[in-house]
Design an enzyme around this catalytic site. Sequence first.
Site, PDB file in Angstrom:
ATOM      1  CE1 TYR A  56      46.177 -25.669 -28.001  1.00 11.50           C
ATOM      2  CE2 TYR A  56      47.680 -27.484 -27.523  1.00 11.50           C
ATOM      3  CZ  TYR A  56      47.205 -26.205 -27.253  1.00 11.50           C
ATOM      4  OH  TYR A  56      47.783 -25.475 -26.244  1.00 11.50           O
ATOM      5  CG  HIS A  86      54.727 -19.660 -22.841  1.00 13.22           C
ATOM      6  ND1 HIS A  86      54.108 -18.935 -23.817  1.00 13.22           N
ATOM      7  CD2 HIS A  86      53.830 -20.606 -22.446  1.00 13.22           C
ATOM      8  CE1 HIS A  86      52.882 -19.410 -24.010  1.00 13.22           C
ATOM      9  NE2 HIS A  86      52.694 -20.424 -23.189  1.00 13.22           N
ATOM     10  CG  ASN A 198      52.971 -28.562 -23.972  1.00 14.85           C
ATOM     11  OD1 ASN A 198      52.067 -28.932 -24.696  1.00 14.85           O
ATOM     12  ND2 ASN A 198      52.884 -27.459 -23.245  1.00 14.85           N
ATOM     13  CE1 TYR A 280      58.360 -46.293  22.161  1.00 17.86           C
ATOM     14  CE2 TYR A 280      56.918 -44.803  20.955  1.00 17.86           C
ATOM     15  CZ  TYR A 280      57.091 -45.826  21.872  1.00 17.86           C
ATOM     16  OH  TYR A 280      56.004 -46.375  22.483  1.00 17.86           O
ATOM     17  NE  ARG A 283      62.055 -49.256  22.580  1.00 19.59           N
ATOM     18  CZ  ARG A 283      60.901 -49.146  23.239  1.00 19.59           C
ATOM     19  NH1 ARG A 283      59.919 -50.006  23.003  1.00 19.59           N
ATOM     20  NH2 ARG A 283      60.711 -48.204  24.126  1.00 19.59           N
ATOM     21  CG  PHE A 329      50.765 -30.953 -20.812  1.00 19.53           C
ATOM     22  CD1 PHE A 329      49.824 -30.782 -19.807  1.00 19.53           C
ATOM     23  CD2 PHE A 329      50.347 -30.793 -22.128  1.00 19.53           C
ATOM     24  CE1 PHE A 329      48.515 -30.456 -20.090  1.00 19.53           C
ATOM     25  CE2 PHE A 329      49.030 -30.451 -22.421  1.00 19.53           C
ATOM     26  CZ  PHE A 329      48.110 -30.286 -21.393  1.00 19.53           C
ATOM     27  CD  GLU A 413      46.792 -24.097 -19.872  1.00 18.17           C
ATOM     28  OE1 GLU A 413      47.551 -23.590 -19.023  1.00 18.17           O
ATOM     29  OE2 GLU A 413      47.027 -24.068 -21.094  1.00 18.17           O
TER      30      GLU A 413
END
Length: 499
Positions: A56, A86, A198, A280, A283, A329, A413
Amino acid sequence: MDHHHYICSDVLTLDVINQIIIENKALALSEEAKVNIQKCRNYLDEKMRKHDAPIYGINTGFGSLCNVIISNENLTLLQENLVKSHACGTGDEVPQPIVKLMLLLKIQSLSYGNSGVQLETVERLIEFYNRNILPVIYTQGSLGASGDLAPLAHLSLPLLGEGEVYFEGKKVWSKEVLAHYSWQPIVLQSKEGLALLNGTQFMSAYGVYILLKSSKLSYLADLIGTISLEGFDGRIEPFHELIHLVRPHKGQIETAQQITDFLEGSQIISQPKQHVQDPYSFRCMPQVHGASKDTIEYVRRVFKTEINSVTDNPNIFVGEDLIVSGGNFHGQPLALPLDFLAIALAELGSISERRTYQLIAGLRGLPAFLVDNPGLNSGFMIPQYTAASIVSQNKQLATPASIDSIVSSNGQEDHVSMGANAATKCLKVVENLERILAIELMNASQALEFRRPLKSSDFIEMFIKSYREEVSFVKEDRILHYDIEKTIAFLRSFEIEVD
């Protein structure tokens, strides 16, 4: 003294990164890292020579195209096409300090010898880092799952002489910088584009940058909260050590101790008080600030693991003669902590605004809106509006990104982390928190003047004296926008030792 940081198998910590940044250290590969990178590349080349079966991302397509076999003569083109296709980032540009961190973290991850990159590729990334050649990267485009694909593609384009970089203060085409140094574009070998794209370096760089700021802002929340306590004529009892030892959360104990230390020697805190209790927001500073401290500490641990990890795919194990495709990844280990951190930092802003609100309410002998002649003067009425508006925005930004997922790559994916969106919005929360604390400091320092002639501690008085050189006491109405901006700049310039 050698002014290099050597990338090797030593653990990279946030403190080390901080030193690299502050001292502007150059990077270099240790001999061990060079050997690991070279050994892995040689193994992969040998494997490709002898091996015809699909592996792959090395001799196949990507994502749902993983079943398409690519011939050996096309492997360089496959990797170059990957990087170009990409590079789909859009939106704002990533801040340059974060881009520089991305380079550092990508170099670190590739140095372990499990990614199959050429030594030349890593050395070129180091040249980019050392010469401040910073790729133009965009904030939008990563799902935080196949790694930060789009941002890392933009990080990688200049290796090929593609895309743009910042160089010597200008945005220029990468090929111009390569020509300037007489560098040839890198010819990517099998697996290299995938190793570059990746990875979690976009999320990780944001996380590291945010964490370095968070430690300082956590300290400033304690300090400015203490100045507000003094301005409000608050009580010291809620910070007594015994209270916190019977509920011993680490951050809670630390906060109470910190505030007690800040108050040492104060005349204001030791004068008799008319009131039995404080609200608060004063405090419960140990409990609220402390919980955020504990969150920051948890997130630091996660990021320390991540920045010392191999996060590309597939992973190459030379000793075991294995190439294994997995999912290192995937950004889920970062997405959840980034969301948690955004919530914790938003809370520091939320409680800060409540202290600001109490200070302008005309209570405990303070004039309404902290100004003489209220009515004619609006004084500090509107900075609280501004703080309230920013706090409200942080509530929206604290909505987790990690609970969302959208199917991508034809269903291959099918669950993504959205950690990149968690990262970019967490940075906005940090910037907002800085502004909210600046507004509290304006109010707290103004309130303190109405306690004169009593003095606070030497430390607080020294801090306020330094602040007053930038922002003066408000006697009558003026344009407070400039005071807010000067206060933010003052907080940015204020240096502290952060753990």
